[in-house]
Design an enzyme around this catalytic site. Structure first.
Site, PDB file in Angstrom:
ATOM      1  N   CYS A   5       0.919  -1.344   0.024  1.00 22.42           N
ATOM      2  CA  CYS A   5      -0.157   0.021  -0.021  1.00 22.42           C
ATOM      3  C   CYS A   5       0.734   1.362  -0.128  1.00 22.42           C
ATOM      4  CB  CYS A   5      -0.942   0.040   1.371  1.00 22.42           C
ATOM      5  SG  CYS A   5      -1.863   1.616   1.244  1.00 22.42           S
ATOM      6  N   ASN A  83     -12.598  11.760  -0.366  1.00 21.51           N
ATOM      7  CA  ASN A  83     -13.103  10.989  -1.489  1.00 21.51           C
ATOM      8  C   ASN A  83     -13.342   9.526  -1.024  1.00 21.51           C
ATOM      9  OD1 ASN A  83     -12.846  13.334  -3.276  1.00 21.51           O
ATOM     10  ND2 ASN A  83     -10.562  12.673  -3.746  1.00 21.51           N
ATOM     11  N   GLY A  89     -13.859   9.699  -6.846  1.00 21.66           N
ATOM     12  CA  GLY A  89     -12.640  10.012  -7.243  1.00 21.66           C
ATOM     13  C   GLY A  89     -11.366   9.519  -6.444  1.00 21.66           C
ATOM     14  N   HIS A  96      -7.705   8.557   3.750  1.00 19.35           N
ATOM     15  CA  HIS A  96      -7.060   9.943   4.071  1.00 19.35           C
ATOM     16  C   HIS A  96      -7.632  11.165   3.890  1.00 19.35           C
ATOM     17  CE1 HIS A  96      -6.931   8.725  -0.366  1.00 19.35           C
ATOM     18  NE2 HIS A  96      -6.619   9.870  -0.528  1.00 19.35           N
ATOM     19  N   HIS A  98      -7.891  15.115   2.634  1.00 22.18           N
ATOM     20  CA  HIS A  98      -7.113  16.321   2.093  1.00 22.18           C
ATOM     21  C   HIS A  98      -7.384  17.572   2.681  1.00 22.18           C
ATOM     22  CE1 HIS A  98      -6.920  14.133  -2.368  1.00 22.18           C
ATOM     23  NE2 HIS A  98      -7.980  13.284  -1.521  1.00 22.18           N
TER      24      HIS A  98
HETATM   25  P1  5GP Z   1      -7.504  10.353  -3.676  1.00 26.08           P
HETATM   26  O1  5GP Z   1      -7.960  10.549  -5.363  1.00 26.08           O
HETATM   27  O2  5GP Z   1      -7.239   8.867  -3.407  1.00 26.08           O
HETATM   28  O3  5GP Z   1      -8.669  10.873  -2.715  1.00 26.08           O
HETATM   29  O4  5GP Z   1      -6.153  11.061  -3.101  1.00 26.08           O
HETATM   30  C1  5GP Z   1      -5.031  10.644  -3.681  1.00 26.08           C
HETATM   31  C2  5GP Z   1      -3.918  11.603  -3.539  1.00 26.08           C
HETATM   32  O5  5GP Z   1      -2.656  11.074  -3.487  1.00 26.08           O
HETATM   33  C3  5GP Z   1      -4.114  12.355  -4.865  1.00 26.08           C
HETATM   34  O6  5GP Z   1      -4.170  13.912  -4.394  1.00 26.08           O
HETATM   35  C4  5GP Z   1      -2.493  12.315  -5.490  1.00 26.08           C
HETATM   36  O7  5GP Z   1      -1.986  13.254  -5.917  1.00 26.08           O
HETATM   37  C5  5GP Z   1      -1.694  11.882  -4.216  1.00 26.08           C
HETATM   38  N1  5GP Z   1      -0.701  11.184  -4.459  1.00 26.08           N
HETATM   39  C6  5GP Z   1      -0.665   9.933  -5.145  1.00 26.08           C
HETATM   40  N2  5GP Z   1       0.607   9.274  -5.296  1.00 26.08           N
HETATM   41  C7  5GP Z   1       1.323  10.200  -4.377  1.00 26.08           C
HETATM   42  C8  5GP Z   1       2.755  10.008  -3.755  1.00 26.08           C
HETATM   43  O8  5GP Z   1       3.439   9.006  -4.556  1.00 26.08           O
HETATM   44  N3  5GP Z   1       3.288  11.167  -3.015  1.00 26.08           N
HETATM   45  C9  5GP Z   1       2.421  12.096  -2.635  1.00 26.08           C
HETATM   46  N4  5GP Z   1       2.682  12.791  -1.814  1.00 26.08           N
HETATM   47  N5  5GP Z   1       1.151  12.091  -2.808  1.00 26.08           N
HETATM   48  C10 5GP Z   1       0.596  11.388  -3.902  1.00 26.08           C
HETATM   49 ZN    ZN Z   2      -2.260   1.225   3.418  1.00 24.09          ZN
END
Ligand code: 5GP
Ligand code: ZN
Length: 108
Positions: A5, A83, A89, A96, A98
Site C-alpha cells: 500500500c 473522497n 475520485g 486519507h 485532503h
Molecule cells: P484520492 O484521489 O485517493 O482522494 O487522493 C490521493 C492523492 O494522493 C492524490 O491527490 C494524489 O495526487 C496523491 N498522491 C498519489 N501518489 C502520491 C505520492 O506518491 N506522493 C504524494 N505525496 N502524494 C501522492
Molecule cells: Zn495502507
C-alpha cells in the site's frame, strides 16, 4: 499494515510535514490548491466507509490532527475533503484526508 500500500509506505518513509502518534501529514504530489496536504493514519482501512474500524479515541485523535495540521500550516480557512470510493475520485485505497487552503483548483 499492508506491504504493497502506497500510503502505508509513505506513513513509514515519507517526508512528513506533521506527525503525531498514529498520524502523519504529507504534501500532495499533485497539488490542487496553494496548500494541499494529506493526512494519513497509520491504521490501514480502505475507505471512509470503514471509519467504524477506528477506536473512538483514535477517530477523535485523527480529527484533532487534521485541525492541528491545518493550523501548523498557517491556514485559518480551508477545506477538508475525503473522497469515498472510485466513483467519488478516490485513487488510493487507504483512508486519507485532503486539506486544501488558499486558491483551490480541484477536488472541491
Ligand atoms: P484520492 O484521489 O485517493 O482522494 O487522493 C490521493 C492523492 O494522493 C492524490 O491527490 C494524489 O495526487 C496523491 N498522491 C498519489 N501518489 C502520491 C505520492 O506518491 N506522493 C504524494 N505525496 N502524494 C501522492
Ligand atoms: Zn495502507
Amino acid at each position: 499494515m499492508s506491504a504493497d500500500c502506497l500510503f502505508c509506505t509513505l506513513y513509514r518513509e515519507g517526508e512528513h510535514v506533521n506527525a503525531a502518534d498514529g498520524f502523519v501529514a504529507i504534501r500532495d504530489i499533485n497539488p490542487q490548491a496553494d496548500t494541499h496536504l494529506l493526512v494519513i493514519p497509520e491504521r490501514h482501512v480502505e475507505t471512509f466507509r470503514d471509519i467504524g474500524g477506528f477506536p473512538p479515541d483514535e477517530a477523535r485523535g485523527m480529527l484533532d490532527f487534521v485541525a492541528d495540521t491545518a493550523r501548523a500550516a498557517g491556514l485559518q480557512d480551508y477545506k477538508v475533503v475525503v473522497n469515498v470510493g472510485a466513483g467519488a475520485g478516490q485513487t488510493v485505497f487507504h483512508l486519507h484526508w485532503h486539506i486544501l487552503g488558499g486558491r483551490i483548483r480541484g477536488l472541491a
